[in-house]
Design an enzyme around this catalytic site. Structure first.
Site, mmCIF file in Angstrom:
data_model
loop_
_atom_site.group_PDB
_atom_site.id
_atom_site.type_symbol
_atom_site.label_atom_id
_atom_site.label_comp_id
_atom_site.label_asym_id
_atom_site.label_seq_id
_atom_site.Cartn_x
_atom_site.Cartn_y
_atom_site.Cartn_z
ATOM 1 N N ALA A 198 -10.673 -16.685 4.153
ATOM 2 C CA ALA A 198 -11.282 -15.356 4.225
ATOM 3 C C ALA A 198 -12.686 -15.373 3.623
ATOM 4 O O ALA A 198 -13.610 -14.772 4.167
ATOM 5 C CB ALA A 198 -10.409 -14.324 3.511
ATOM 6 N N MET B 79 -11.025 -1.779 2.856
ATOM 7 C CA MET B 79 -9.774 -1.794 2.100
ATOM 8 C C MET B 79 -8.876 -2.910 2.604
ATOM 9 O O MET B 79 -8.284 -3.645 1.813
ATOM 10 C CB MET B 79 -9.067 -0.438 2.223
ATOM 11 N N PHE C 117 -14.999 -16.914 6.103
ATOM 12 C CA PHE C 117 -15.157 -15.989 7.224
ATOM 13 C C PHE C 117 -16.224 -14.939 6.904
ATOM 14 O O PHE C 117 -17.162 -14.739 7.673
ATOM 15 C CB PHE C 117 -13.813 -15.321 7.538
ATOM 16 N N TYR C 118 -16.111 -14.297 5.757
ATOM 17 C CA TYR C 118 -17.073 -13.251 5.397
ATOM 18 C C TYR C 118 -18.454 -13.829 5.115
ATOM 19 O O TYR C 118 -19.470 -13.213 5.450
ATOM 20 C CB TYR C 118 -16.557 -12.425 4.213
ATOM 21 N N TYR D 262 -16.417 0.457 1.881
ATOM 22 C CA TYR D 262 -15.433 -0.439 1.292
ATOM 23 C C TYR D 262 -14.401 -0.813 2.346
ATOM 24 O O TYR D 262 -13.768 0.071 2.938
ATOM 25 C CB TYR D 262 -14.753 0.237 0.098
ATOM 26 N N TYR E 198 0.855 -1.183 0.000
ATOM 27 C CA TYR E 198 0.000 0.000 0.000
ATOM 28 C C TYR E 198 0.893 1.235 0.000
ATOM 29 O O TYR E 198 1.894 1.296 0.711
ATOM 30 C CB TYR E 198 -0.943 -0.017 1.202
ATOM 31 N N ASN F 234 -8.159 -17.400 -1.499
ATOM 32 C CA ASN F 234 -8.174 -17.205 -0.043
ATOM 33 C C ASN F 234 -9.489 -17.754 0.533
ATOM 34 O O ASN F 234 -10.384 -17.011 0.924
ATOM 35 C CB ASN F 234 -7.985 -15.723 0.293
ATOM 36 N N HIS G 59 -12.631 -6.807 -1.623
ATOM 37 C CA HIS G 59 -12.034 -7.728 -2.589
ATOM 38 C C HIS G 59 -11.242 -8.781 -1.825
ATOM 39 O O HIS G 59 -10.547 -8.452 -0.865
ATOM 40 C CB HIS G 59 -11.093 -6.984 -3.545
ATOM 41 N N LYS H 107 -19.878 -16.204 6.650
ATOM 42 C CA LYS H 107 -20.544 -16.413 7.949
ATOM 43 C C LYS H 107 -21.290 -15.158 8.401
ATOM 44 O O LYS H 107 -22.222 -15.243 9.185
ATOM 45 C CB LYS H 107 -19.527 -16.795 9.036
#
Length: 176
Positions: A122, A77, A125-126, A75, A33, A119, A114, A128
């Site tokens: 991840a 990030m 996880f999201y 969003y 970043y 992955n 994103h 859930k």
């Protein structure tokens, strides 16, 4: 918040600890970043938090508001945690913080992010938390493989309960 006898706290990102955020992101994420990212993070207040586990910085979440004429979206990030501290509910605490902001604000159409297509932890996880894969962007990432990213989104409707409590079984599965 107490978790298995341990203490998880979220703290502000400030000019005094921004280097900790930079270092954490270098370790956790396969992408770099730029300085503008970190300059912007200092301006978003509650939308950027460091996660402390027993007073040690082990994770962070950074968000921004994306507003167009058609919609107002949040969003994510970055949301990540150092590998040895995953599965201790730290990711859950960070995501619930973000979802609580959306709920209290009441004017977000959705929250999205994103995730690199490989992955799987991840993505689960999201999911859930009610996120769905709404699109796959080819060649989203530069200089990493796979370069494609899924867009995961949680859409808010009237009367939705946004924050999701986690039961003890799910705690065991929590990837962060």
């Amino acid at each position: 918040m107490r978790s298995r006898g341990q203490h998880i706290e979220l703290g502000d990102v400030t000019p005094h600890n921004i280097k900790q955020l930079k270092r954490l992101n270098q370790v956790v994420f396969p992408v770099s970043y730029n300085d503008k990212f970190y300059k912007d993070v200092l301006e978003v207040g509650e939308l950027a938090k460091l996660a402390y586990y027993n007073d040690i910085v082990v994770g962070a979440v950074c968000c921004r508001v994306d507003q167009t004429e058609e919609s107002r979206r949040l969003y994510i990030m970055t949301l990540g945690c150092l590998a040895p501290y995953r599965r201790l509910r730290i990711g859950t605490v960070m995501l619930n913080h973000v979802l609580k902001i959306c709920e209290e604000d009441g004017n977000f159409d959705n929250v999205f992010l994103h995730v690199q297509i490989n992955n799987e932890g991840a993505i689960r996880f999201y999911q859930k938390f009610g996120f769905e894969i709404i699109e796959t962007k080819k060649h989203y990432y530069k200089r990493i493989e796979p370069a494609d990213a899924h867009v995961l989104q949680k859409t808010f409707g009237r009367g939705d309960t946004i924050e999701r409590p986690i039961n003890s079984e799910e705690q065991q599965e929590d990837m962060s």
